[in-house]
Motif scaffolding. Structure first.
Motif, PDB file in Angstrom:
ATOM      1  N   ALA A  66      40.416  40.617  31.442  1.00 22.75           N
ATOM      2  CA  ALA A  66      39.987  40.934  32.817  1.00 22.75           C
ATOM      3  C   ALA A  66      41.195  41.302  33.681  1.00 22.75           C
ATOM      4  N   VAL A  67      41.235  42.556  34.088  1.00 27.27           N
ATOM      5  CA  VAL A  67      42.261  43.035  35.017  1.00 27.27           C
ATOM      6  C   VAL A  67      41.575  43.849  36.109  1.00 27.27           C
ATOM      7  N   SER A  68      42.286  44.069  37.199  1.00 26.22           N
ATOM      8  CA  SER A  68      41.696  44.701  38.381  1.00 26.22           C
ATOM      9  C   SER A  68      41.059  46.055  38.092  1.00 26.22           C
ATOM     10  N   SER A  69      41.714  46.844  37.259  1.00 28.16           N
ATOM     11  CA  SER A  69      41.240  48.212  37.030  1.00 28.16           C
ATOM     12  C   SER A  69      39.827  48.252  36.468  1.00 28.16           C
TER      13      SER A  69
ATOM     14  N   ASN B 103      30.738  30.101  38.151  1.00 31.63           N
ATOM     15  CA  ASN B 103      31.608  29.030  38.652  1.00 31.63           C
ATOM     16  C   ASN B 103      33.075  29.214  38.272  1.00 31.63           C
ATOM     17  N   LYS B 104      33.422  30.360  37.705  1.00 28.74           N
ATOM     18  CA  LYS B 104      34.803  30.596  37.295  1.00 28.74           C
ATOM     19  C   LYS B 104      35.673  30.924  38.509  1.00 28.74           C
ATOM     20  N   GLN B 105      36.946  30.588  38.383  1.00 27.14           N
ATOM     21  CA  GLN B 105      37.900  30.881  39.446  1.00 27.14           C
ATOM     22  C   GLN B 105      38.653  32.163  39.122  1.00 27.14           C
ATOM     23  N   GLY B 106      38.863  32.969  40.124  1.00 30.36           N
ATOM     24  CA  GLY B 106      39.568  34.227  39.916  1.00 30.36           C
ATOM     25  C   GLY B 106      41.068  34.072  40.104  1.00 30.36           C
ATOM     26  N   ASN B 107      41.818  34.913  39.435  1.00 26.06           N
ATOM     27  CA  ASN B 107      43.264  34.955  39.654  1.00 26.06           C
ATOM     28  C   ASN B 107      43.793  36.327  39.263  1.00 26.06           C
ATOM     29  N   ILE B 108      45.043  36.554  39.583  1.00 30.79           N
ATOM     30  CA  ILE B 108      45.737  37.781  39.179  1.00 30.79           C
ATOM     31  C   ILE B 108      46.552  37.379  37.959  1.00 30.79           C
ATOM     32  N   SER B 109      46.046  37.697  36.783  1.00 26.75           N
ATOM     33  CA  SER B 109      46.539  37.129  35.526  1.00 26.75           C
ATOM     34  C   SER B 109      47.882  37.720  35.084  1.00 26.75           C
ATOM     35  N   LYS B 110      48.437  37.109  34.035  1.00 28.34           N
ATOM     36  CA  LYS B 110      49.697  37.606  33.487  1.00 28.34           C
ATOM     37  C   LYS B 110      49.518  38.999  32.879  1.00 28.34           C
ATOM     38  N   ASP B 111      48.286  39.312  32.413  1.00 26.91           N
ATOM     39  CA  ASP B 111      48.027  40.651  31.881  1.00 26.91           C
ATOM     40  C   ASP B 111      48.166  41.711  32.964  1.00 26.91           C
ATOM     41  N   GLU B 112      47.978  41.291  34.200  1.00 27.00           N
ATOM     42  CA  GLU B 112      48.077  42.225  35.324  1.00 27.00           C
ATOM     43  C   GLU B 112      49.521  42.675  35.544  1.00 27.00           C
ATOM     44  N   ALA B 113      50.476  41.870  35.086  1.00 25.41           N
ATOM     45  CA  ALA B 113      51.884  42.208  35.282  1.00 25.41           C
ATOM     46  C   ALA B 113      52.201  43.568  34.664  1.00 25.41           C
ATOM     47  N   VAL B 114      51.698  43.792  33.450  1.00 25.62           N
ATOM     48  CA  VAL B 114      51.920  45.074  32.773  1.00 25.62           C
ATOM     49  C   VAL B 114      51.250  46.203  33.546  1.00 25.62           C
TER      50      VAL B 114
END
Length: 380
Positions: free
Chosen positions: A96-99, A128-139
């Motif tokens: 899961a990434v923003s794009s 009920n999941k929490q969202g975040n900007i994951s480490k995969d988003e770094a790339v």
């Protein structure tokens, strides 16, 4: 989005315009404001203003009709990019990434740019999941800024809620802020900037976004959604500066006049000795409201008690009251004084606490009514 579409925020709009007109646009800016504030809306309007192709020198706003403005307004400009918190869902089961959520993001923001994280999570079906900007988003972030702007003067990257970045993503952003790519502007929009890395804070220009005033929200609801002024003010009082909260609640409590309920309730409380039967009947009315409306009524009551106290000290402290409220507040101010205001507030706060925890609504109401009546008589 244009600056004109955002209620008030005059000082911030002026600051942002001047940065462009004086050609002192910082490569990284942090829009910091509470949830439901104008922070994201201002970042969007600023992005459109920056890349407007037909903006006249000294103009207060983007033109709104050039190709760049048209694309930006639809959040479809190739040089306007977003990084937002996401999570796996039924439609995006992994990576899961923003794009992968841009279609949902556009629909979400175009509907209402004043919404918060929980609204976004519900919109994408996060359950009920929490969202975040994951480490995969770094790339993804590094790839995003490695390309030059396609057609605009600036490539703009809006990071919504950067406080939710995984450390790897935060470090990638920090590296970009330390060595910014040419013609690239980062607009960070945060509700909790204190959670960001101090090194990131030190490399961004702060843009402080104040909460909306009660008058701002009232006028906006009345003008844009035709909410009656008295009702709009009630909603504004509950919203506590959050236009997002006001928009969310404008329909939820449209059938309930909290002021009328509170006015009648206080009269019963004061005369509780001879009105016990009427208090029981009123408790049934309270019960029928449902838990969320009960909580909103009590929150509204707390706000109005504070206004009554301030009005009693000096009417200048409460310059704006709806026509229906003015007469009641003037009379009720005799019974809400520094002597009993804290006790009245405590009773209403306790009632809200118990309702929030699913206590029997009728029992809470009756008990609170008797206690409030005793406190009101202290002022005699």
């Amino acid at each position: 989005m244009t600056f004109a579409e955002i209620p008030n925020q005059t000082a911030v709009k002026s600051l942002l315009r001047q940065s462009v007109q004086r050609q002192h646009v910082a490569h990284a800016q942090l829009f910091r404001g509470q949830e439901g504030s104008a922070a994201l809306a201002l970042a969007l309007a600023y992005a459109q203003y920056l890349n407007c192709e037909e903006r006249a020198p000294g103009a207060d706003d983007s033109c709104g009709h050039c190709p760049a403005c048209t694309k930006t307004a639809k959040l479809a400009h190739p040089d306007l990019n977003f990084i937002v918190p996401v999570t796996t869902t039924k439609t995006v089961a992994k990576d899961a990434v923003s794009s992968k959520f841009m279609a949902e993001w556009r629909a979400f923001i175009l509907d209402n740019p004043y919404q918060g994280l929980n609204d976004w999570m519900q919109h994408i079906g996060a359950e009920n999941k929490q969202g975040n900007i994951s480490k995969d988003e770094a790339v993804q972030i590094l790839k995003l800024v490695s390309l030059k702007a396609f057609e605009a003067r600036f490539k703009i990257v809006i990071l919504w809620l950067p406080e939710l970045m995984h450390p790897a993503a935060a470090n990638a952003v920090l590296k970009l802020l330390e060595e910014p790519p040419p013609a690239t502007i980062f607009l960070l929009v945060s509700h909790a900037p204190e959670l960001l890395l101090p090194t990131i804070i030190s490399r961004v220009q702060p843009v402080v976004v104040r909460p909306f005033s009660e008058d701002d929200i009232t006028a906006y609801l009345h003008a844009e959604y035709q909410v009656p002024e008295a009702k709009a003010r009630q909603v504004a009082q509950l919203a506590e500066g959050s236009l997002g909260a006001a928009l969310a609640s404008r329909d939820a409590n449209a059938d309930h006049d909290y002021f009328e309920f509170f006015r009648d309730w206080m009269r019963l409380c004061f005369n509780y000795g001879s009105k016990a039967g009427d208090i029981i009947k009123k408790s049934e009315e309270f019960q029928k409201l449902g838990r969320e409306n009960q909580k909103e009524l009590l929150a509204y009551s707390l706000g109005l008690v504070r206004k009554v106290l301030l009005f009693g000290i000096d009417p200048k402290f409460v310059p704006h009251l709806a026509n229906g409220e003015q007469q009641f507040v003037t009379g009720f101010a005799k019974f809400v004084t520094p002597r009993n205001a804290d006790l009245l507030t405590k009773e209403l706060t306790d009632a809200h606490y118990h309702i929030e925890r699913n206590a029997n609504a009728k029992m809470v109401f009756v008990d609170s009514s008797l206690r409030l009546g005793g406190q009101l008589r202290l002022a005699q």
